[in-house]
Scaffold this motif. Sequence first.
Motif, PDB file in Angstrom:
ATOM      1  N   UNK A  97     -29.099  35.167  -9.703  1.00  0.00           N
ATOM      2  CA  UNK A  97     -29.233  35.352  -8.265  1.00  0.00           C
ATOM      3  C   UNK A  97     -28.745  34.089  -7.577  1.00  0.00           C
ATOM      4  N   UNK A  98     -27.653  34.221  -6.841  1.00  0.00           N
ATOM      5  CA  UNK A  98     -27.083  33.084  -6.129  1.00  0.00           C
ATOM      6  C   UNK A  98     -27.673  33.066  -4.730  1.00  0.00           C
ATOM      7  N   UNK A  99     -28.323  31.964  -4.355  1.00  0.00           N
ATOM      8  CA  UNK A  99     -28.945  31.914  -3.034  1.00  0.00           C
ATOM      9  C   UNK A  99     -27.901  31.882  -1.912  1.00  0.00           C
ATOM     10  N   UNK A 100     -28.292  32.403  -0.773  1.00  0.00           N
ATOM     11  CA  UNK A 100     -27.390  32.432   0.384  1.00  0.00           C
ATOM     12  C   UNK A 100     -27.223  31.026   0.959  1.00  0.00           C
ATOM     13  N   UNK A 101     -26.039  30.758   1.477  1.00  0.00           N
ATOM     14  CA  UNK A 101     -25.740  29.474   2.104  1.00  0.00           C
ATOM     15  C   UNK A 101     -25.837  29.655   3.613  1.00  0.00           C
ATOM     16  N   UNK A 102     -26.671  28.854   4.242  1.00  0.00           N
ATOM     17  CA  UNK A 102     -26.798  28.881   5.705  1.00  0.00           C
ATOM     18  C   UNK A 102     -25.945  27.746   6.263  1.00  0.00           C
ATOM     19  N   UNK A 103     -24.985  28.099   7.104  1.00  0.00           N
ATOM     20  CA  UNK A 103     -24.093  27.093   7.690  1.00  0.00           C
ATOM     21  C   UNK A 103     -24.266  27.081   9.202  1.00  0.00           C
ATOM     22  N   UNK A 104     -24.276  25.875   9.764  1.00  0.00           N
ATOM     23  CA  UNK A 104     -24.303  25.738  11.217  1.00  0.00           C
ATOM     24  C   UNK A 104     -23.689  24.391  11.582  1.00  0.00           C
ATOM     25  N   UNK A 105     -23.382  24.238  12.874  1.00  0.00           N
ATOM     26  CA  UNK A 105     -22.744  23.025  13.369  1.00  0.00           C
ATOM     27  C   UNK A 105     -23.631  22.403  14.439  1.00  0.00           C
ATOM     28  N   UNK A 106     -23.851  21.107  14.337  1.00  0.00           N
ATOM     29  CA  UNK A 106     -24.644  20.396  15.325  1.00  0.00           C
ATOM     30  C   UNK A 106     -23.828  20.180  16.597  1.00  0.00           C
ATOM     31  N   UNK A 107     -24.497  19.731  17.647  1.00  0.00           N
ATOM     32  CA  UNK A 107     -23.827  19.505  18.932  1.00  0.00           C
ATOM     33  C   UNK A 107     -22.713  18.471  18.832  1.00  0.00           C
ATOM     34  N   UNK A 108     -22.883  17.508  17.935  1.00  0.00           N
ATOM     35  CA  UNK A 108     -21.871  16.459  17.791  1.00  0.00           C
ATOM     36  C   UNK A 108     -20.718  16.866  16.872  1.00  0.00           C
ATOM     37  N   UNK A 109     -20.706  18.116  16.391  1.00  0.00           N
ATOM     38  CA  UNK A 109     -19.614  18.610  15.560  1.00  0.00           C
ATOM     39  C   UNK A 109     -19.873  18.509  14.064  1.00  0.00           C
ATOM     40  N   UNK A 110     -21.000  17.943  13.664  1.00  0.00           N
ATOM     41  CA  UNK A 110     -21.322  17.807  12.246  1.00  0.00           C
ATOM     42  C   UNK A 110     -21.663  19.175  11.660  1.00  0.00           C
ATOM     43  N   UNK A 111     -20.935  19.573  10.604  1.00  0.00           N
ATOM     44  CA  UNK A 111     -21.169  20.864   9.956  1.00  0.00           C
ATOM     45  C   UNK A 111     -22.238  20.693   8.877  1.00  0.00           C
TER      46      UNK A 111
END
Length: 85
Positions: free
Chosen positions: A41-55
């Motif tokens: 079982x491969x866990x899901x990857x949660x991706x988001x970007x901060x206000x300063x552009x940091x992924x």
Amino acid sequence: MNYEKLKITAGVKILLLVCSLYTGAFAQSTEPKPGTPKSVKIPAVKEFTLKNGLKIAVVERPGVPLVTVRLLLTEGAVSEGKEKA
């Protein structure tokens, strides 16, 4: 004295030969059958970007007391154009 060393050397060689032939009798003649495949079982990857552009990419694994942080910077002379070099 050389005769004694020769006898010991010959005895050791014969012993090694007999041992190598003897252990071959216990080797498997066929390969074992493969076991049943285990589920992964491969866990899901949660991706988001901060206000300063940091992924940010987060993989949650409850029950594993471990934190790994990796920082990848795509900045520097390699990222700049030729006019700034």
